[in-house]
Design a protein around this motif. Structure first.
Motif, short mmCIF file in Angstrom:
data_model
loop_
_atom_site.label_atom_id
_atom_site.label_comp_id
_atom_site.label_asym_id
_atom_site.label_seq_id
_atom_site.Cartn_x
_atom_site.Cartn_y
_atom_site.Cartn_z
N PRO A 143 0.82 -1.22 0.00
CA PRO A 143 0.00 0.00 0.00
C PRO A 143 0.85 1.26 0.00
O PRO A 143 2.01 1.26 0.45
N ARG A 144 0.27 2.33 -0.50
CA ARG A 144 0.92 3.63 -0.54
C ARG A 144 -0.10 4.69 -0.16
O ARG A 144 -1.29 4.53 -0.45
N ARG A 145 0.36 5.75 0.47
CA ARG A 145 -0.55 6.84 0.83
C ARG A 145 -1.30 7.33 -0.40
O ARG A 145 -0.69 7.57 -1.44
N ARG B 47 -2.02 6.82 5.74
CA ARG B 47 -0.63 6.63 6.17
C ARG B 47 -0.25 5.17 6.04
O ARG B 47 -1.10 4.28 6.18
N VAL B 48 1.04 4.93 5.81
CA VAL B 48 1.60 3.58 5.89
C VAL B 48 2.67 3.62 6.97
O VAL B 48 3.64 4.38 6.87
N ARG B 49 2.51 2.86 8.02
CA ARG B 49 3.40 2.91 9.16
C ARG B 49 4.58 1.96 9.00
O ARG B 49 4.53 1.01 8.22
N ARG C 181 -4.45 1.82 -7.08
CA ARG C 181 -3.68 3.03 -7.33
C ARG C 181 -4.24 3.71 -8.58
O ARG C 181 -3.98 3.31 -9.70
N TYR C 182 -5.05 4.74 -8.35
CA TYR C 182 -5.69 5.44 -9.46
C TYR C 182 -4.78 6.55 -10.00
O TYR C 182 -4.24 7.33 -9.22
N PRO C 183 -4.66 6.66 -11.30
CA PRO C 183 -3.88 7.76 -11.88
C PRO C 183 -4.70 9.04 -11.92
O PRO C 183 -5.92 9.01 -12.01
N THR C 184 -4.02 10.17 -11.84
CA THR C 184 -4.69 11.46 -11.99
C THR C 184 -5.03 11.68 -13.46
O THR C 184 -4.22 11.40 -14.35
N SER C 185 -6.23 12.18 -13.73
CA SER C 185 -6.70 12.41 -15.09
C SER C 185 -6.26 13.78 -15.59
O SER C 185 -5.98 14.69 -14.81
#
Length: 286
Positions: A94-96, A120-122, A155-159
């Motif tokens: 996972p990533r923020r 957050r990813v701890r 993980r969605y890309p910005t359009s």
């Protein structure tokens, strides 16, 4: 002080609830991104109000201008729809900013699944998520690895703001052409998108006939009587709204045979067969 919530089923891993409710979370520095004041509106055509999908769709639309992949409906569908659209869905990294997604009846998710925003990813590998309609409230919580771990992280890309969608079918029946699909314009969510069907040739090559329509709904269908007859190729375009970011998009192509005897002919053409038919950079595939 954190509140420890005991798992309610054997499939649920321990979790630490950091806050509940819009006001309490905001007071503790845990944001809802402004959702509390706009939750009566629908985003990505999701159910407004106390809704995990509407909250996540709002965060994606507000912060990153993300286009909705076709097939993204109830939370349980989000992973498969993302994969079908060619997006990355990780199960372990996972990533923020990722969307945490749970399949139906996994951990604390109900029969419709669940989605949340990874905040957050701890260092210990756990994640902190914000979510709505978990235990019927808004909350932030820590999720640890185990049986309650999400089914995946999308993980969605910005359009760039261009319309995004898919042509589902384009058919001819008894002198009429019917089109069905799903599309939206990320920077004008919920507002009408204008479409053109060009018959016989792409728009830049003088088609034999065209017709236009518009729809504010993500899923659309339209039917129009046409004058042209015979075998031809049809093109469906989604138009970018004037004055907004992005460009017009070719959603798909189909080969048709328009006849008057009531028969139906309409076959979608694979991308490799029609990509060279379109002159770049006039319009590009969605």
């Amino acid at each position: 002080m954190a509140i420890i919530s005991v798992p309610t089923s054997a499939d649920a891993a321990p979790r630490t609830v950091l806050c509940t409710g819009y006001k309490q979370c905001a007071a503790k520095g845990y944001t809802h991104g402004g959702y509390a004041s706009v939750r009566s509106r629908s985003y990505w055509n999701m159910t407004p109000g106390r809704s995990c999908t509407n909250y996540v769709a709002y965060r994606l639309t507000k912060n990153r201008l993300v286009a909705r992949p076709p097939g993204t409906d109830a939370a349980l569908t989000w992973g498969a729809a993302a994969r079908a659209a060619g997006l990355r869905v990780s199960t372990s990294a996972p990533r923020r900013g990722d969307v945490a997604w749970w399949k139906a009846n996994r951990a604390l998710a109900g029969k419709k699944g669940h989605v949340a925003v990874v905040e957050r990813v701890r260092a210990d590998g756990s994640i902190v998520v914000s979510e709505d309609n978990m235990d019927r409230t808004f909350m932030w919580r820590t999720v640890r690895r185990g049986s309650g771990w999400p089914s995946g992280f999308i993980r969605y890309p910005t359009s760039d703001g261009s319309p995004s969608g898919v042509l589902e079918s384009l058919e001819a029946t008894d002198g009429m052409v019917a089109v069905r699909g799903a599309a939206s314009e990320p920077d004008r969510w919920g507002r009408p998108v204008a479409y053109t069907v060009a018959l016989g040739a792409p728009l830049d090559r003088a088609p034999t006939e065209t017709f236009t329509f518009s729809s504010a709904y993500f899923r659309f269908s339209w039917r129009r009587t046409v004058q042209v007859r015979g075998e031809l190729r049809a093109y469906l375009y989604a138009h970018n709204a004037s004055g907004t970011r992005g460009k017009d998009v070719l959603l798909g192509v189909a080969d048709l045979e328009v006849r008057d005897d009531g028969t139906t002919r309409g076959v979608a053409v694979p991308r490799a067969d029609w990509l060279d038919d379109v002159v770049a950079p006039v319009l590009g595939p969605g």
